[in-house]
Design a protein around this motif. Structure first.
Motif, short mmCIF file in Angstrom:
data_model
loop_
_atom_site.label_atom_id
_atom_site.label_comp_id
_atom_site.label_asym_id
_atom_site.label_seq_id
_atom_site.Cartn_x
_atom_site.Cartn_y
_atom_site.Cartn_z
N LEU A 172 22.34 27.83 15.57
CA LEU A 172 21.88 27.15 16.76
C LEU A 172 22.03 25.65 16.57
O LEU A 172 21.49 25.08 15.63
N VAL A 173 22.78 25.02 17.45
CA VAL A 173 22.96 23.57 17.43
C VAL A 173 22.54 23.04 18.79
O VAL A 173 23.00 23.52 19.82
N ASP A 174 21.64 22.06 18.80
CA ASP A 174 21.25 21.46 20.07
C ASP A 174 21.14 19.95 19.91
O ASP A 174 21.10 19.43 18.80
N GLN A 175 21.10 19.27 21.04
CA GLN A 175 21.03 17.81 21.04
C GLN A 175 20.01 17.40 22.10
O GLN A 175 20.06 17.87 23.23
N THR A 176 19.09 16.52 21.72
CA THR A 176 18.06 16.06 22.64
C THR A 176 18.18 14.55 22.82
O THR A 176 18.46 13.83 21.88
N THR A 191 19.02 9.80 20.36
CA THR A 191 19.64 11.12 20.40
C THR A 191 19.46 11.77 19.03
O THR A 191 19.71 11.14 18.00
N THR A 222 20.46 15.34 16.90
CA THR A 222 21.23 16.59 16.83
C THR A 222 20.60 17.47 15.76
O THR A 222 20.40 17.03 14.63
N ARG A 223 20.29 18.71 16.14
CA ARG A 223 19.67 19.64 15.20
C ARG A 223 20.60 20.83 14.95
O ARG A 223 21.30 21.29 15.84
N TYR A 258 17.37 24.20 13.79
CA TYR A 258 16.06 23.56 13.89
C TYR A 258 15.83 22.45 12.86
O TYR A 258 14.73 21.97 12.72
#
Length: 68
Positions: free
Chosen positions: A7-11, A38, A40-41, A44
């Motif tokens: 799982l890769v996400d960016q907030t 910004t 990037t995970r 988690y």
């Protein structure tokens, strides 16, 4: 058979804002300068952070111009 799922996400977060003289080119409302961050995970775990400035619209939220 082994299957890996990562799982890769960016907030994006707005930390501070200040009003600026000018209008949004899309909706013709007021704009503001924002300090953005910004993160990037990957699975988690945060692996990359970046702080930058952007001019954003106060009404529609469009990023009009970004600075590093």
């Amino acid at each position: 058979m082994v299957v890996f799922c990562f799982l890769v996400d960016q907030t994006r977060k707005i930390r501070r804002t200040k009003p600026v003289a000018g209008l949004c080119s899309r909706c013709r409302r007021g704009a503001k300068v924002a300090d953005m961050s910004t993160a990037t995970r990957f699975c988690y775990i945060p692996i990359y952070w970046r702080s930058w400035k952007a001019i954003i619209c106060s009404s529609c939220g469009a990023i009009l111009k970004a600075y590093r």
